[in-house]
Design a protein around this motif. Sequence first.
Motif, PDB file in Angstrom:
ATOM      1  N   HIS A 208      -8.571  11.653  22.990  1.00  0.00           N
ATOM      2  CA  HIS A 208      -7.539  12.345  23.752  1.00  0.00           C
ATOM      3  C   HIS A 208      -7.089  13.531  22.904  1.00  0.00           C
TER       4      HIS A 208
ATOM      5  N   TYR B 217      -4.924  17.593  22.905  1.00  0.00           N
ATOM      6  CA  TYR B 217      -3.984  18.509  23.546  1.00  0.00           C
ATOM      7  C   TYR B 217      -4.119  19.915  22.967  1.00  0.00           C
TER       8      TYR B 217
ATOM      9  N   GLU C 118       1.091  21.516  24.763  1.00  0.00           N
ATOM     10  CA  GLU C 118       1.502  20.387  25.597  1.00  0.00           C
ATOM     11  C   GLU C 118       0.519  20.111  26.727  1.00  0.00           C
ATOM     12  N   SER C 119      -0.573  20.866  26.769  1.00  0.00           N
ATOM     13  CA  SER C 119      -1.580  20.680  27.828  1.00  0.00           C
ATOM     14  C   SER C 119      -2.542  19.567  27.434  1.00  0.00           C
ATOM     15  N   TYR C 120      -2.629  18.566  28.277  1.00  0.00           N
ATOM     16  CA  TYR C 120      -3.470  17.383  28.052  1.00  0.00           C
ATOM     17  C   TYR C 120      -4.879  17.718  28.530  1.00  0.00           C
TER      18      TYR C 120
ATOM     19  N   GLN D   9      -9.059  13.723  28.102  1.00  0.00           N
ATOM     20  CA  GLN D   9      -8.316  12.547  28.554  1.00  0.00           C
ATOM     21  C   GLN D   9      -9.166  11.278  28.515  1.00  0.00           C
TER      22      GLN D   9
END
Length: 249
Positions: free
Chosen positions: A25, A27, A30-32, A35
């Motif tokens: 995971h 980033y 703050e953008s994921y 995933q």
Amino acid sequence: MNAPFNKHANNAATHPAYLSVWDIHAYYGESYIVQGVSFDIREGEILALLGRNGAGKTSTLRTIARLDNPTLTKGEIWLDHQPLHKMRSHDASANGIALVPEDRRIIPGLTVEENLKLAQIAPPIGWSIDRVYDLFPRLGERRKQDGITLSGGEQQMLAIARALCRDIKVLLLDEPYEGLAPVIVQEIAKTLGIIRDQGITTVIVEQNAVAALKLADRAVILDTGSVVFDGSAMEVLENEKLRAEYLAI
């Protein structure tokens, strides 16, 4: 469409894979972006990492290479039993990871040969420059030419050659065919096949999905940061519905 794939539930201590990406995971700010991506690659295999724009392909490559962006927040990456997920980028490089980015990063003001020699300035040193010229005769012919004055295809050759000048185990290629004429794409694909025959494992991120699939042994398709397919490259080439839904081809 839910294409089948196996999500790995164990780490490299019990994994037969050469490169194992397990539930990562990551980033950008703050953008994921990435995933829960998982896949394995065997030694000497070519994997096409595919998907639409924004699917997380380049971010996955950069995470494997342990670059500062994106930030890995969870998961494990193992290369030949070494924990890449615990390393910074220079340590990952020293352990055999080489990323050739989309912009190629040819150093201005240096000749072709100087670009190659710079890659060998510190250990671990890989292929000799003469061996690189055997693989890329065109670079040998232009060894005294400023690297940034080469054609797009020649710059891509130089970027790959520079990676080979290190002692690498895994070659990560981000859009190696972008902007290149079909005849040059074929030439580079042939060269990547030769590199595979030398035992180097390769991951290709490429919008020219058909060209990548024709070269690759296996394919992983990402959609919005997650794996939606993990299987043979031939299966993707033969599955029109899968290509249309996730690759728009």
